[in-house]
Scaffold this motif. Structure first.
Motif, PDB file in Angstrom:
ATOM      1  N   MET A   7       0.846  -1.188   0.000  1.00  0.00           N
ATOM      2  CA  MET A   7       0.000   0.000   0.000  1.00  0.00           C
ATOM      3  C   MET A   7       0.884   1.241   0.000  1.00  0.00           C
ATOM      4  O   MET A   7       1.988   1.220   0.549  1.00  0.00           O
ATOM      5  CB  MET A   7      -0.890   0.004   1.241  1.00  0.00           C
ATOM      6  N   LEU A   8       0.388   2.286  -0.610  1.00  0.00           N
ATOM      7  CA  LEU A   8       1.122   3.547  -0.670  1.00  0.00           C
ATOM      8  C   LEU A   8       1.020   4.281   0.655  1.00  0.00           C
ATOM      9  O   LEU A   8      -0.067   4.455   1.199  1.00  0.00           O
ATOM     10  CB  LEU A   8       0.567   4.429  -1.792  1.00  0.00           C
ATOM     11  N   ASP A   9       2.160   4.685   1.185  1.00  0.00           N
ATOM     12  CA  ASP A   9       2.189   5.519   2.387  1.00  0.00           C
ATOM     13  C   ASP A   9       2.347   6.958   1.907  1.00  0.00           C
ATOM     14  O   ASP A   9       3.424   7.371   1.509  1.00  0.00           O
ATOM     15  CB  ASP A   9       3.340   5.125   3.293  1.00  0.00           C
ATOM     16  N   ASP A  10       1.263   7.688   1.947  1.00  0.00           N
ATOM     17  CA  ASP A  10       1.293   9.066   1.462  1.00  0.00           C
ATOM     18  C   ASP A  10       1.294  10.056   2.621  1.00  0.00           C
ATOM     19  O   ASP A  10       0.897  11.209   2.468  1.00  0.00           O
ATOM     20  CB  ASP A  10       0.138   9.336   0.512  1.00  0.00           C
ATOM     21  N   SER A  11       1.773   9.645   3.775  1.00  0.00           N
ATOM     22  CA  SER A  11       1.747  10.520   4.947  1.00  0.00           C
ATOM     23  C   SER A  11       2.653  11.736   4.773  1.00  0.00           C
ATOM     24  O   SER A  11       2.329  12.823   5.257  1.00  0.00           O
ATOM     25  CB  SER A  11       2.126   9.745   6.212  1.00  0.00           C
ATOM     26  N   LEU A  12       3.776  11.593   4.064  1.00  0.00           N
ATOM     27  CA  LEU A  12       4.654  12.748   3.838  1.00  0.00           C
ATOM     28  C   LEU A  12       3.979  13.790   2.946  1.00  0.00           C
ATOM     29  O   LEU A  12       4.056  14.986   3.224  1.00  0.00           O
ATOM     30  CB  LEU A  12       5.980  12.313   3.225  1.00  0.00           C
ATOM     31  N   GLU A  13       3.323  13.322   1.891  1.00  0.00           N
ATOM     32  CA  GLU A  13       2.613  14.250   1.018  1.00  0.00           C
ATOM     33  C   GLU A  13       1.467  14.929   1.761  1.00  0.00           C
ATOM     34  O   GLU A  13       1.216  16.117   1.586  1.00  0.00           O
ATOM     35  CB  GLU A  13       2.076  13.534  -0.230  1.00  0.00           C
ATOM     36  N   GLU A  14       0.787  14.156   2.604  1.00  0.00           N
ATOM     37  CA  GLU A  14      -0.315  14.718   3.384  1.00  0.00           C
ATOM     38  C   GLU A  14       0.205  15.757   4.373  1.00  0.00           C
ATOM     39  O   GLU A  14      -0.398  16.816   4.559  1.00  0.00           O
ATOM     40  CB  GLU A  14      -1.056  13.600   4.125  1.00  0.00           C
ATOM     41  N   ALA A  15       1.348  15.490   5.003  1.00  0.00           N
ATOM     42  CA  ALA A  15       1.940  16.450   5.938  1.00  0.00           C
ATOM     43  C   ALA A  15       2.337  17.730   5.205  1.00  0.00           C
ATOM     44  O   ALA A  15       2.117  18.840   5.718  1.00  0.00           O
ATOM     45  CB  ALA A  15       3.148  15.838   6.630  1.00  0.00           C
ATOM     46  N   ASP A  16       2.916  17.596   4.008  1.00  0.00           N
ATOM     47  CA  ASP A  16       3.277  18.774   3.218  1.00  0.00           C
ATOM     48  C   ASP A  16       2.039  19.585   2.840  1.00  0.00           C
ATOM     49  O   ASP A  16       2.049  20.819   2.884  1.00  0.00           O
ATOM     50  CB  ASP A  16       4.022  18.359   1.943  1.00  0.00           C
ATOM     51  N   ARG A  17       0.971  18.887   2.477  1.00  0.00           N
ATOM     52  CA  ARG A  17      -0.276  19.561   2.101  1.00  0.00           C
ATOM     53  C   ARG A  17      -0.837  20.336   3.291  1.00  0.00           C
ATOM     54  O   ARG A  17      -1.229  21.502   3.156  1.00  0.00           O
ATOM     55  CB  ARG A  17      -1.298  18.531   1.603  1.00  0.00           C
ATOM     56  N   LEU A  18      -0.839  19.719   4.468  1.00  0.00           N
ATOM     57  CA  LEU A  18      -1.343  20.399   5.658  1.00  0.00           C
ATOM     58  C   LEU A  18      -0.457  21.578   6.038  1.00  0.00           C
ATOM     59  O   LEU A  18      -0.955  22.633   6.444  1.00  0.00           O
ATOM     60  CB  LEU A  18      -1.441  19.414   6.830  1.00  0.00           C
ATOM     61  N   GLU A  19       0.849  21.418   5.886  1.00  0.00           N
ATOM     62  CA  GLU A  19       1.762  22.524   6.189  1.00  0.00           C
ATOM     63  C   GLU A  19       1.502  23.712   5.267  1.00  0.00           C
ATOM     64  O   GLU A  19       1.505  24.863   5.713  1.00  0.00           O
ATOM     65  CB  GLU A  19       3.208  22.057   6.055  1.00  0.00           C
ATOM     66  N   ASP A  20       1.248  23.441   3.984  1.00  0.00           N
ATOM     67  CA  ASP A  20       0.922  24.520   3.047  1.00  0.00           C
ATOM     68  C   ASP A  20      -0.373  25.230   3.453  1.00  0.00           C
ATOM     69  O   ASP A  20      -0.466  26.455   3.368  1.00  0.00           O
ATOM     70  CB  ASP A  20       0.784  23.973   1.625  1.00  0.00           C
ATOM     71  N   ILE A  21      -1.356  24.461   3.903  1.00  0.00           N
ATOM     72  CA  ILE A  21      -2.618  25.061   4.347  1.00  0.00           C
ATOM     73  C   ILE A  21      -2.374  25.968   5.548  1.00  0.00           C
ATOM     74  O   ILE A  21      -2.877  27.093   5.614  1.00  0.00           O
ATOM     75  CB  ILE A  21      -3.658  23.973   4.686  1.00  0.00           C
ATOM     76  N   PHE A  22      -1.581  25.487   6.513  1.00  0.00           N
ATOM     77  CA  PHE A  22      -1.297  26.294   7.704  1.00  0.00           C
ATOM     78  C   PHE A  22      -0.537  27.572   7.364  1.00  0.00           C
ATOM     79  O   PHE A  22      -0.761  28.619   7.962  1.00  0.00           O
ATOM     80  CB  PHE A  22      -0.519  25.486   8.743  1.00  0.00           C
TER      81      PHE A  22
END
Length: 135
Positions: free
Chosen positions: A108-123
């Protein structure tokens, strides 16, 4: 594209010691196998095993991978799952004397790094006023 299942924290806390040991063993050995064999199996791709979740009966392991130098990550996960028999055989050669049965693998793909980057951009885009000084 394969979709990652959310990890249930309560479920992770109720894992037996046996499952936890097996997860660590698979994490270490599959990481070594994928780093050593990924060039032969998939070309110029950098794969990292970021997590392992095994069923209580130790028959099925969900392997979470992150990857670099990959265009379409979903396709690469599909390729990993297509080659899982070869990877399982290599794993069996490595851990066969330590375990009775080598589990079936599901990547399975672990996309937690991409998700963290996306949330950081939102913040970063949030406009939060400074706190008011209260006297």
């Amino acid at each position: 594209m394969s979709k990652q299942e959310p990890i249930d924290i309560c479920e992770a806390m109720t894992e037996s010691k046996r499952q936890q040991k097996f997860n660590k063993l698979l994490l270490k050995d599959l990481g070594e196998i994928l780093q050593r064999e990924s060039r032969n199996l998939f070309g110029n791709v950098f794969l990292t095993v970021t997590g392992v979740k095994i069923t209580p009966d130790l028959s099925l392991a969900r392997i979470y991978v992150s990857m670099m130098l990959v265009g379409e990550k979903g396709e690469m996960v599909d390729k990993l799952n297509a080659k899982k028999k070869e990877i399982r055989k290599l794993l069996g050669n490595k851990i066969g004397k330590q375990v009775r049965v080598v589990p079936d693998l599901f990547f399975m793909l672990d996309d937690s790094l991409e998700e963290a980057d996306r949330l950081e951009d939102i913040f970063k885009k949030l406009d939060i006023p400074p706190p008011e000084n209260q006297s």
